[in-house]
Design a protein around this motif. Sequence first.
Motif, PDB file in Angstrom:
ATOM      1  N   UNK A   1       7.097 -11.013   2.357  1.00 17.03           N
ATOM      2  CA  UNK A   1       6.578 -12.184   1.640  1.00 17.03           C
ATOM      3  C   UNK A   1       7.504 -13.376   1.816  1.00 17.03           C
ATOM      4  N   UNK A   2       8.814 -13.135   1.751  1.00 15.37           N
ATOM      5  CA  UNK A   2       9.788 -14.218   1.941  1.00 15.37           C
ATOM      6  C   UNK A   2       9.638 -14.857   3.315  1.00 15.37           C
ATOM      7  N   UNK A   3       9.479 -14.004   4.343  1.00 19.95           N
ATOM      8  CA  UNK A   3       9.283 -14.503   5.704  1.00 19.95           C
ATOM      9  C   UNK A   3       7.989 -15.298   5.818  1.00 19.95           C
ATOM     10  N   UNK A   4       6.930 -14.768   5.202  1.00 24.76           N
ATOM     11  CA  UNK A   4       5.644 -15.447   5.298  1.00 24.76           C
ATOM     12  C   UNK A   4       5.688 -16.817   4.633  1.00 24.76           C
ATOM     13  N   UNK A   5       6.271 -16.905   3.451  1.00 26.86           N
ATOM     14  CA  UNK A   5       6.316 -18.189   2.738  1.00 26.86           C
ATOM     15  C   UNK A   5       7.174 -19.215   3.476  1.00 26.86           C
TER      16      UNK A   5
ATOM     17  N   UNK B   1       0.823  -1.213   0.000  1.00 24.46           N
ATOM     18  CA  UNK B   1       0.000   0.000   0.000  1.00 24.46           C
ATOM     19  C   UNK B   1       0.861   1.268   0.000  1.00 24.46           C
ATOM     20  N   UNK B   2       2.013   1.203   0.678  1.00 25.90           N
ATOM     21  CA  UNK B   2       2.871   2.386   0.785  1.00 25.90           C
ATOM     22  C   UNK B   2       3.969   2.418  -0.280  1.00 25.90           C
ATOM     23  N   UNK B   3       3.958   1.411  -1.175  1.00 28.27           N
ATOM     24  CA  UNK B   3       4.921   1.391  -2.267  1.00 28.27           C
ATOM     25  C   UNK B   3       6.339   1.013  -1.853  1.00 28.27           C
ATOM     26  N   UNK B   4       6.504   0.410  -0.703  1.00 27.80           N
ATOM     27  CA  UNK B   4       7.829  -0.031  -0.239  1.00 27.80           C
ATOM     28  C   UNK B   4       8.026  -1.491  -0.661  1.00 27.80           C
ATOM     29  N   UNK B   5       8.406  -1.671  -1.924  1.00 27.72           N
ATOM     30  CA  UNK B   5       8.400  -3.013  -2.498  1.00 27.72           C
ATOM     31  C   UNK B   5       9.543  -3.899  -1.992  1.00 27.72           C
ATOM     32  N   UNK B   6      10.648  -3.308  -1.563  1.00 26.16           N
ATOM     33  CA  UNK B   6      11.720  -4.116  -0.963  1.00 26.16           C
ATOM     34  C   UNK B   6      11.247  -4.702   0.365  1.00 26.16           C
ATOM     35  N   UNK B   7      10.569  -3.874   1.160  1.00 31.52           N
ATOM     36  CA  UNK B   7      10.017  -4.369   2.421  1.00 31.52           C
ATOM     37  C   UNK B   7       8.934  -5.416   2.165  1.00 31.52           C
ATOM     38  N   UNK B   8       8.158  -5.213   1.111  1.00 32.84           N
ATOM     39  CA  UNK B   8       7.141  -6.191   0.742  1.00 32.84           C
ATOM     40  C   UNK B   8       7.772  -7.528   0.390  1.00 32.84           C
TER      41      UNK B   8
END
Length: 578
Positions: free
Chosen positions: A492-496, A481-488
């Motif tokens: 996602x890596x942690x979640x998977x 939502x905030x456009x911080x795609x590196x943090x995204x």
Amino acid sequence: MQSWRLIDDKDKILQILIAGAPFAMGLSWHYLMYAAGILVWGLLFHECKKRGSVVLFKGIDSVMLLCFYLCVLMSCFWAADTGEALAGGLRWLSALGFLLLLMQRKADSETLDPFAYLPIAGCLMLILCTIGYFIPAVQSTLFFNGRLSGFFNYPNTCGLFFMLAIMKLTQQTDGLKKQFYYLQMALLLAGFALTGSRTGLVLLLFYLIVKAIFLFVNRLLNKEESVIKFGDITLAIGGVLLLVIVLLYVVITRDVYGFGRLFRLSLSEKDLVERVLFWRDALPILKDHNLGVGYGGYAVLRPLYQSGAYVTRFVHNDWLQIAIDHGLIAGILFAVLIIRALVNKEDGGNKSLLCLLAAHLFFDFDLQFGCVMLWLIALLSLSGGKRIEIRLKKEKAGVLSSVLCIACICLLAYFGTANLLLRIGNPNGAYAMNPLDAEAADHMMLNSADQRSAAEIADRILTHNAYDKTAWRMKSYDAYETGKYDEMTTAITKRLALEPYNVTAYEDSIELFYAAMQNCLAEGEEQEAKKLREQLLEVNKLRIRKKKNVSQLAVLAKDRPKLKLSEMDREIVKKVKE
């Protein structure tokens, strides 16, 4: 005054606690175990004040148990989930209070038998569950997949309860009328069979076989007739009759999935193979975290190590679970305590109960029920060694003991109230009282007014539980939502990693990367879009690897993952590849 006379009884209060705890859902929920702890510490306070002293037994076993509890407390500092680790420490605090109360009683009565009412409790549970079977509102609570789960809501531990009650009854033949004894044995054997516990059945059969071999060898060596106990004879005869009845039921109905599963014994049976799979996948956790991961830590770390698509909170082996939760040293102390109690020459009449309980712990998660913790404490040899009596008339000793009891009661009451609020559907109140409770925090996060508020709660959760998959999911949404795609990408890596066999996690990740890639292309950021495309394809490759790379045990246990993407997500992957 009548209630105080009951408290002053030297034996009955402990016997009622041991026999009554199973009816409070086996003290499985934290608030129930804490309530039992409040009762125990309150009784301890009353007992010590009345006698004017505290009795302790200074022996190697008591020292080892104290060291074990220190390991439990220390594991909270490096726990995977600090909130659950704290709960585990409070559960053992309740058990420790029970041990101290037991010491005061045994100081006055060497013949104290805490398990005297267990057979009566077993009969009462069967009668109540039989009545409950005909009440639709409670039937599903007392019975699970055609098996009696009782007030435990778990058939295997309910089977352990009936098994211990049966063993205790075989020791009470002298003090009962034969008709009453036969009635109790019939009810307890029926209750045990209805649980469909194959582990319990094997253990009972093994007990009878070993007992027969022991009597035969004893007769050969001593060249005299060995006395076969009446209780063992009735147990053997009653057990055979019951097996015949269950066999006839299976033959007539062809039902081997309720209590008829007693005749579905096989080394290739899914439940057994799956347990071995749990154990094998859990050993690397112990290797990497030999100081322990804290109570509840196994549940959050398991996805990082598992080699099959299964979901379990416990490793189904309490010997191994103790070592994983509280460290290798705690596991060794736990094992030595049980072994020393088994080889102790002072039998006390309950060694057969401890033997069966210790064996059952190897195949299930019985210690997650607080009543089993109390049973184990009562069966261990913790009243040996030098007796020490601390007089409370001395000012410091009296104040210290009072402060200790009151502090424990207040601590258990506070966290018990927080857990109770969560159980009755008030996660806001639970979180306000105990922000370390990950379950309450997850409720708050999922019901936040906006994404930003959810992300803030997620940040707070991750400070004391870096393995909360729900928190990482919320972090990925907020970063998008905030456009911080590196943090995204990191989230996602942690979640998977924490949801390797959840197809929804892969679909969410693919859709987030695709949406972010489209945003970058619309803004002319082609380089960033290329990075996001690579990440999207990497997610799909990870899904394929997880689908293929399962262990042979997982295949035998039928725990292959189902990771087929939805049609929409397959189209996204296909489009991105082109």
